[in-house]
Design an enzyme around this catalytic site. Structure first.
Site, PDB file in Angstrom:
ATOM      1  N   CYS A 110      28.641 -14.229-113.732  1.00  0.00           N
ATOM      2  CA  CYS A 110      28.004 -14.984-115.057  1.00  0.00           C
ATOM      3  C   CYS A 110      27.160 -16.330-115.313  1.00  0.00           C
ATOM      4  CB  CYS A 110      28.671 -14.452-116.011  1.00  0.00           C
ATOM      5  SG  CYS A 110      28.676 -13.273-116.505  1.00  0.00           S
ATOM      6  N   TYR A 147      34.027 -18.911 -93.796  1.00  0.00           N
ATOM      7  CA  TYR A 147      33.747 -19.306 -94.945  1.00  0.00           C
ATOM      8  C   TYR A 147      34.263 -18.652 -96.130  1.00  0.00           C
ATOM      9  CZ  TYR A 147      35.837 -23.808 -92.410  1.00  0.00           C
ATOM     10  OH  TYR A 147      36.794 -23.909 -91.567  1.00  0.00           O
ATOM     11  N   GLU A 203      39.238 -27.916 -82.164  1.00  0.00           N
ATOM     12  CA  GLU A 203      39.631 -26.601 -83.203  1.00  0.00           C
ATOM     13  C   GLU A 203      39.166 -26.014 -83.991  1.00  0.00           C
ATOM     14  OE1 GLU A 203      43.603 -29.509 -84.712  1.00  0.00           O
ATOM     15  OE2 GLU A 203      41.610 -29.932 -86.136  1.00  0.00           O
ATOM     16  N   PRO A 204      37.845 -26.122 -83.397  1.00  0.00           N
ATOM     17  CA  PRO A 204      36.444 -24.653 -83.330  1.00  0.00           C
ATOM     18  C   PRO A 204      36.732 -23.397 -84.501  1.00  0.00           C
ATOM     19  CG  PRO A 204      36.833 -24.339 -80.917  1.00  0.00           C
ATOM     20  CD  PRO A 204      38.022 -25.092 -81.452  1.00  0.00           C
ATOM     21  N   GLY A 205      36.358 -23.372 -85.803  1.00  0.00           N
ATOM     22  CA  GLY A 205      36.615 -22.001 -86.265  1.00  0.00           C
ATOM     23  C   GLY A 205      35.044 -21.493 -86.976  1.00  0.00           C
ATOM     24  N   ARG A 206      34.375 -22.446 -87.470  1.00  0.00           N
ATOM     25  CA  ARG A 206      33.382 -21.663 -88.071  1.00  0.00           C
ATOM     26  C   ARG A 206      32.512 -21.439 -86.504  1.00  0.00           C
ATOM     27  NH1 ARG A 206      29.837 -23.875 -92.187  1.00  0.00           N
ATOM     28  NH2 ARG A 206      31.993 -25.362 -92.345  1.00  0.00           N
ATOM     29  N   TYR A 222      28.063 -26.018-101.219  1.00  0.00           N
ATOM     30  CA  TYR A 222      27.414 -26.848-101.061  1.00  0.00           C
ATOM     31  C   TYR A 222      25.323 -26.580-100.527  1.00  0.00           C
ATOM     32  CZ  TYR A 222      31.971 -26.256 -98.981  1.00  0.00           C
ATOM     33  OH  TYR A 222      33.367 -26.035 -97.965  1.00  0.00           O
ATOM     34  N   SER A 251      31.992 -31.018 -89.930  1.00  0.00           N
ATOM     35  CA  SER A 251      31.682 -30.027 -90.520  1.00  0.00           C
ATOM     36  C   SER A 251      30.410 -29.510 -90.331  1.00  0.00           C
ATOM     37  CB  SER A 251      32.496 -28.633 -91.739  1.00  0.00           C
ATOM     38  OG  SER A 251      33.214 -27.986 -91.087  1.00  0.00           O
TER      39      SER A 251
HETATM   40  C1  LIG Z   1      38.058 -27.670 -91.201  1.00  0.00           C
HETATM   41  C2  LIG Z   1      38.660 -28.107 -89.891  1.00  0.00           C
HETATM   42  C3  LIG Z   1      38.575 -27.762 -88.815  1.00  0.00           C
HETATM   43  C4  LIG Z   1      37.518 -26.693 -89.142  1.00  0.00           C
HETATM   44  O1  LIG Z   1      36.397 -26.962 -88.586  1.00  0.00           O
HETATM   45  P1  LIG Z   1      35.106 -26.237 -88.193  1.00  0.00           P
HETATM   46  O2  LIG Z   1      33.660 -26.762 -89.025  1.00  0.00           O
HETATM   47  O3  LIG Z   1      35.284 -24.303 -88.666  1.00  0.00           O
HETATM   48  O4  LIG Z   1      35.169 -25.876 -87.015  1.00  0.00           O
HETATM   49  C5  LIG Z   1      39.403 -28.230 -87.460  1.00  0.00           C
HETATM   50  N1  LIG Z   1      39.970 -28.522 -87.533  1.00  0.00           N
HETATM   51  C6  LIG Z   1      40.700 -29.184 -89.272  1.00  0.00           C
HETATM   52  C7  LIG Z   1      40.847 -30.599 -89.336  1.00  0.00           C
HETATM   53  C8  LIG Z   1      39.702 -29.060 -90.131  1.00  0.00           C
HETATM   54  O5  LIG Z   1      40.127 -29.673 -91.845  1.00  0.00           O
END
Ligand SMILES: *Cc1c(COP(=O)(O)O)cnc(C)c1O
Length: 467
Positions: free
Chosen positions: A395, A425, A320-323, A368, A239
Site C-alpha cells: 500500500c 540484501y 569482507e565481500p558480501g554482495r 536506494y 558498498s
Molecule cells: C556491509 C559490510 C560488508 C559487506 O558489504 P558488501 O557490499 O555486501 O560487500 C563488509 N564489511 C562491513 C563492515 C560491512 O558493514
C-alpha cells in the site's frame, strides 16, 4: 521513460558471458530454453513456481560457491608468502544473505564468516563454522552478543567505540578469557559506484576516527588491557564499489596508523582488514565490476607498495565481500497479477505490472533508488516491448521493484517474471509489511531444488500476535 518501444525482445536475457561468474547480471546457471522459459542449474522456473509458489528467491548454489571460491583462491594467490605477502583471509559478510546452508557453503569453499548480530552469529554457529573463523561486527553490540562471541572463541571482535573497548575488556575478564579485537578505523574515505570521497572528519555512526585520534586512543587502551588482544586494524569504506582507488586510499591511511603505532609503542598490528563493498552488475547497463583476481592483485600491490614506503613489514590482510558473492547468485521469481496502462502527462503511457511481492522482499529500489531489470521467465513473448514498471502489492506508491524495464506488450496475469541479482540484501532486508509472509529461499542445483529457508505463512505471523 514512457511510451512504446520497438525493441524485439523484452529485457533480453544475455546468455551468461563465458566468464559469467565475474561479469554476469544473471547467475552462471541461468539459461533460456527454446520455449522461452528460464532454467536455473537445469531446473525450469515454471517447475520451481509450481512446486514452491511465488514469490521465491532462487539461489544458484554452484554460482554462489564459485564466487566464494574465486575470492578465496584469488586472495590466497595474491597474498601468498611466495609473493612477499603475509597471507589473506576472506570473510563472507553474512548480512548480505545468511542461512545455515550458505554459511556451510562459504566455509567449505575456504571462507570465514562475518556476523554483526547475535542472530547472524547463531546461524554461523548452527552451521558448524568454528568460532575462530567467525568475526563479530556492529556499532552497538549487546553484552549478550559479546558474551556469546567470547564463549564460542570468535576469531575477532571488531570494536567500534571507546565505550566498547571497555565493555569487551570487562566481559572478557569476567569470562576468564582474552578477547581478540580489531579496531574499526574510519579513514574518511567513502565509496560507492565509481566515486570515492575522502574527508578528514566523519559524520556517521561507525568506527573510530583516524583524524580525531579516537582510533589511536582505542589502540592504546586495548594495549593497556590484559583481557584484550589487539589483532588488527579494520576499514570498510562503503558498498557497490567498482573503482578500487578508494580502497588504496583507505589502505594507505590504515597502514600509516599501523606504522605510527609500531614506531611509538613497538606493537606492530599483525592484520589489516580492508572491508568489503565490491560492486556487482544489477543491469546490463552497469559496468562490469573488477573480478576477484583483479581486486586481490590491486589490494596486494597497494599494501606492498605502502608498506615498503613506510618501512614496515606487510600485515596479513582480510577482506569482507558480501554482495559480490551472494548477489549475482540469486534471482527472484514473481507471478504477474494486475497489468495497468497509465497515461502520462507527456502523452505517453506506462505499463504498470504488479507482481505478488514487492518492497517487502526487495526494499532496495525504494530505499536506494536501486536499478534492477526483469524478464518474462515462463514463455516466449508474442509481442513487441513496452516500457514497464514492475511494482509490488503493498500500500505505497513507492513500492517499486524495477523502475523501468522493457517487457513484452502481451505481459499478463499469470506470467512469471524473474528479477536477477537479488541474492544479496533481498531476503536479508525483507519485511512483513502489510502482513505479507516472506518468500522462501530455494537452492537450485543439478540435483534439483532444495528449500534453504521455507516460506513464511500467515500462521507464522499470527503466532507472534498474542492478542
Ligand atoms: C556491509 C559490510 C560488508 C559487506 O558489504 P558488501 O557490499 O555486501 O560487500 C563488509 N564489511 C562491513 C563492515 C560491512 O558493514
Amino acid at each position: 521513460m514512457s511510451g512504446q518501444h520497438a525493441a524485439p525482445e523484452a529485457a533480453p536475457l544475455r546468455a551468461p558471458e563465458p566468464d559469467g561468474a565475474a561479469t554476469g547480471v544473471w547467475s552462471t546457471g541461468v539459461r533460456r530454453g527454446d520455449d522461452g522459459a528460464l532454467s536455473v542449474a537445469g531446473v525450469d522456473v515454471r517447475e520451481i513456481a509450481r512446486t514452491h509458489g511465488t514469490p521465491a528467491y532462487v539461489v544458484d548454489e554452484a554460482d554462489l560457491r564459485g564466487r566464494a571460491r574465486a575470492f578465496a583462491e584469488a586472495f590466497d594467490a595474491a597474498f601468498a608468502e611466495s609473493a612477499g605477502m603475509a597471507g589473506a583471509d576472506v570473510y563472507y559478510a553474512g548480512k548480505a544473505f545468511l542461512s545455515v546452508a550458505v554459511a556451510r557453503w562459504v566455509h567449505e569453499e575456504g571462507l570465514r564468516l562475518d556476523t554483526s548480530t547475535g542472530g547472524e552469529l547463531a546461524v554461523a554457529l548452527r552451521a558448524g563454522v568454528p568460532g575462530e573463523a567467525i568475526g563479530l561486527h556492529g556499532n552497538n553490540k549487546s553484552d549478550d552478543e559479546i558474551r556469546t562471541a567470547l564463549a564460542h572463541g570468535v576469531g575477532r571482535i571488531v570494536v567500534d567505540s571507546l565505550a566498547e573497548v571497555e565493555r569487551v575488556a570487562t566481559l572478557a575478564a569476567e569470562a576468564g578469557t582474552r578477547a581478540p579485537v580489531m579496531v574499526r578505523v574510519t579513514t574518511g574515505v567513502h565509496a560507492g559506484g565509481h566515486d570515492f570521497i575522502a574527508t578528514a572528519h566523519e559524520d556517521q555512526k561507525f568506527g573510530l576516527s583516524l583524524a580525531s585520534g579516537a582510533a589511536r586512543k582505542a589502540v592504546d587502551e586495548i594495549l593497556a588491557r590484559d583481557s584484550l588482544e589487539l589483532v588488527g586494524l579494520h576499514s570498510h569504506i562503503g558498498s557497490q564499489i567498482v573503482d578500487l582507488a578508494g580502497f588504496e586510499v583507505a589502505a594507505r591511511a590504515v597502514l600509516g596508523l599501523r606504522a605510527e603505532i609500531a614506531a611509538e609503542t613497538g606493537f606492530l598490528a599483525p592484520e589489516v582488514d580492508l572491508g568489503g563493498g565490491y560492486g556487482i552488475r544489477y543491469t546490463a547497463a552497469d559496468d562490469v565490476p573488477p573480478a576477484p583476481a583483479q581486486i586481490a592483485a590491486t589490494l596486494a600491490d597497494a599494501v606492498r607498495r605502502v608498506c615498503a614506503e613506510l618501512g614496515t613489514p606487510v600485515p596479513r590482510v582480510s577482506v569482507e565481500p558480501g554482495r559480490s558473492i551472494a548477489g549475482p547468485a540469486g534471482l527472484t521469481l514473481y507471478t504477474v497479477g494486475t497489468v495497468k496502462e497509465v497515461a502520462l502527462d507527456d502523452g505517453g503511457t506506462r505499463t504498470y505490472v504488479s507482481v505478488d511481492g514487492g518492497m517487502s522482499d526487495n526494499i532496495r529500489t525504494a530505499l536506494y533508488d536501486a536499478a534492477y531489470t526483469a524478464t518474462l521467465a515462463g514463455r516466449r513473448p508474442d509481442a513487441g516491448a513496452v516500457t514497464a514498471r514492475v511494482v509490488g502489492k503493498h500500500c505505497e506508491s513507492g513500492d517499486i521493484v524495477v523502475r523501468d524495464v522493457a517487457l513484452p506488450a502481451d505481459v499478463r496475469a499469470g506470467d512469471l517474471l524473474a528479477v536477477p541479482a537479488t541474492g544479496a540484501y533481498g531476503r536479508s532486508m525483507a519485511s512483513n509489511y502489510n502482513m505479507v509472509p516472506r518468500p522462501p529461499v530455494l537452492a537450485a542445483t543439478q540435483d534439483g531444488v532444495r528449500v534453504l529457508v521455507r516460506r513464511e505463512t500467515v500462521e507464522d505471523l499470527l503466532a507472534l500476535d498474542l492478542g
